[in-house]
Design a protein around this motif. Structure first.
Motif, PDB file in Angstrom:
ATOM      1  N   GLY A 102       0.831  -1.200   0.000  1.00 18.32           N
ATOM      2  CA  GLY A 102       0.000   0.000   0.000  1.00 18.32           C
ATOM      3  C   GLY A 102       0.863   1.247   0.000  1.00 18.32           C
ATOM      4  N   ASN A 103       0.732   2.079   1.012  1.00 20.16           N
ATOM      5  CA  ASN A 103       1.529   3.294   1.194  1.00 20.16           C
ATOM      6  C   ASN A 103       1.358   4.314   0.080  1.00 20.16           C
ATOM      7  N   SER A 104       0.156   4.422  -0.475  1.00 24.16           N
ATOM      8  CA  SER A 104      -0.069   5.406  -1.535  1.00 24.16           C
ATOM      9  C   SER A 104       0.225   6.816  -1.039  1.00 24.16           C
ATOM     10  N   PHE A 105      -0.073   7.089   0.212  1.00 23.67           N
ATOM     11  CA  PHE A 105       0.186   8.412   0.782  1.00 23.67           C
ATOM     12  C   PHE A 105       1.671   8.754   0.704  1.00 23.67           C
ATOM     13  N   LEU A 106       2.520   7.825   1.105  1.00 23.14           N
ATOM     14  CA  LEU A 106       3.955   8.091   1.093  1.00 23.14           C
ATOM     15  C   LEU A 106       4.515   8.182  -0.319  1.00 23.14           C
ATOM     16  N   ARG A 107       3.968   7.402  -1.239  1.00 27.61           N
ATOM     17  CA  ARG A 107       4.437   7.470  -2.628  1.00 27.61           C
ATOM     18  C   ARG A 107       4.095   8.813  -3.262  1.00 27.61           C
ATOM     19  N   ASP A 108       3.116   9.524  -2.723  1.00 31.67           N
ATOM     20  CA  ASP A 108       2.819  10.861  -3.221  1.00 31.67           C
ATOM     21  C   ASP A 108       3.950  11.836  -2.902  1.00 31.67           C
ATOM     22  N   PHE A 109       4.753  11.514  -1.906  1.00 29.66           N
ATOM     23  CA  PHE A 109       5.838  12.395  -1.490  1.00 29.66           C
ATOM     24  C   PHE A 109       7.170  12.034  -2.128  1.00 29.66           C
ATOM     25  N   THR A 110       7.431  10.745  -2.331  1.00 28.95           N
ATOM     26  CA  THR A 110       8.707  10.337  -2.925  1.00 28.95           C
ATOM     27  C   THR A 110       8.589   8.948  -3.521  1.00 28.95           C
ATOM     28  N   LYS A 111       9.325   8.746  -4.574  1.00 25.75           N
ATOM     29  CA  LYS A 111       9.447   7.416  -5.180  1.00 25.75           C
ATOM     30  C   LYS A 111      10.779   6.783  -4.769  1.00 25.75           C
ATOM     31  N   GLU A 112      11.520   7.486  -3.931  1.00 27.46           N
ATOM     32  CA  GLU A 112      12.873   7.073  -3.561  1.00 27.46           C
ATOM     33  C   GLU A 112      12.909   6.006  -2.468  1.00 27.46           C
ATOM     34  N   GLY A 113      11.788   5.724  -1.817  1.00 30.47           N
ATOM     35  CA  GLY A 113      11.747   4.672  -0.807  1.00 30.47           C
ATOM     36  C   GLY A 113      12.184   5.117   0.573  1.00 30.47           C
ATOM     37  N   ALA A 114      12.512   4.119   1.389  1.00 31.21           N
ATOM     38  CA  ALA A 114      12.818   4.346   2.803  1.00 31.21           C
ATOM     39  C   ALA A 114      14.041   5.234   3.001  1.00 31.21           C
ATOM     40  N   ALA A 115      15.056   5.103   2.161  1.00 30.96           N
ATOM     41  CA  ALA A 115      16.277   5.901   2.330  1.00 30.96           C
ATOM     42  C   ALA A 115      15.977   7.394   2.267  1.00 30.96           C
ATOM     43  N   ALA A 116      15.160   7.808   1.300  1.00 29.80           N
ATOM     44  CA  ALA A 116      14.804   9.228   1.182  1.00 29.80           C
ATOM     45  C   ALA A 116      13.960   9.677   2.369  1.00 29.80           C
ATOM     46  N   SER A 117      13.081   8.806   2.849  1.00 33.26           N
ATOM     47  CA  SER A 117      12.242   9.158   3.996  1.00 33.26           C
ATOM     48  C   SER A 117      13.084   9.317   5.255  1.00 33.26           C
ATOM     49  N   ILE A 118      14.023   8.425   5.456  1.00 33.75           N
ATOM     50  CA  ILE A 118      14.913   8.516   6.625  1.00 33.75           C
ATOM     51  C   ILE A 118      15.733   9.801   6.547  1.00 33.75           C
ATOM     52  N   GLN A 119      16.236  10.132   5.356  1.00 34.26           N
ATOM     53  CA  GLN A 119      17.016  11.364   5.196  1.00 34.26           C
ATOM     54  C   GLN A 119      16.164  12.587   5.507  1.00 34.26           C
ATOM     55  N   ALA A 120      14.908  12.601   5.076  1.00 30.87           N
ATOM     56  CA  ALA A 120      14.016  13.724   5.379  1.00 30.87           C
ATOM     57  C   ALA A 120      13.793  13.846   6.878  1.00 30.87           C
ATOM     58  N   LEU A 121      13.636  12.716   7.564  1.00 30.86           N
ATOM     59  CA  LEU A 121      13.464  12.749   9.021  1.00 30.86           C
ATOM     60  C   LEU A 121      14.710  13.293   9.708  1.00 30.86           C
ATOM     61  N   ILE A 122      15.870  12.834   9.278  1.00 32.35           N
ATOM     62  CA  ILE A 122      17.140  13.292   9.868  1.00 32.35           C
ATOM     63  C   ILE A 122      17.310  14.797   9.677  1.00 32.35           C
ATOM     64  N   GLU A 123      16.949  15.291   8.496  1.00 30.15           N
ATOM     65  CA  GLU A 123      17.108  16.715   8.184  1.00 30.15           C
ATOM     66  C   GLU A 123      15.980  17.579   8.728  1.00 30.15           C
TER      67      GLU A 123
END
Length: 104
Positions: A14-35
């Motif tokens: 699923g995760n359609s909500f998160l795919r609206d923000f990035t197609k880069e996967g978990a690595a990009a999400s973790i980087q956004a959280l760190i920053e």
């Protein structure tokens, strides 16, 4: 109104909500959280007789909600195919239903 920050990782199906923000996967999400990068989203509040439900992605009733519940209960291990199996099984069980709603 108080603003809160939530962090999400695009894991699982699923995760359609998160795919609206990035197609880069978990690595990009973790980087956004760190920053500390944030984005605003709309929040829906549904008030009903038994309380409130909050949603920021989607809120389903009727057939769509039945499919989601069935898929999560029985077909989750099948990934994307599981949702399609849920659609076919729920379709076989459709009975006329009336749902009322009021917008304020």
């Amino acid at each position: 109104m108080q603003r809160i920050a939530l962090g999400f990782l695009p894991l699982g199906t699923g995760n359609s909500f998160l795919r609206d923000f990035t197609k880069e996967g978990a690595a990009a999400s973790i980087q956004a959280l760190i920053e500390g990068r944030t984005r605003s989203v709309d929040l829906l509040r549904l008030t009903h007789a038994a309380g409130q439900i909050f949603s920021f992605n989607l809120l389903s009733v009727g057939f769509t909600a039945d499919v989601a519940a069935l898929t999560n209960r029985m077909f989750k291990p099948f990934g994307d195919l599981g949702y399609l199996l849920g659609v076919f099984c729920a379709r076989g069980a459709i009975a006329p239903a009336v749902h009322g709603a009021a917008l304020r």
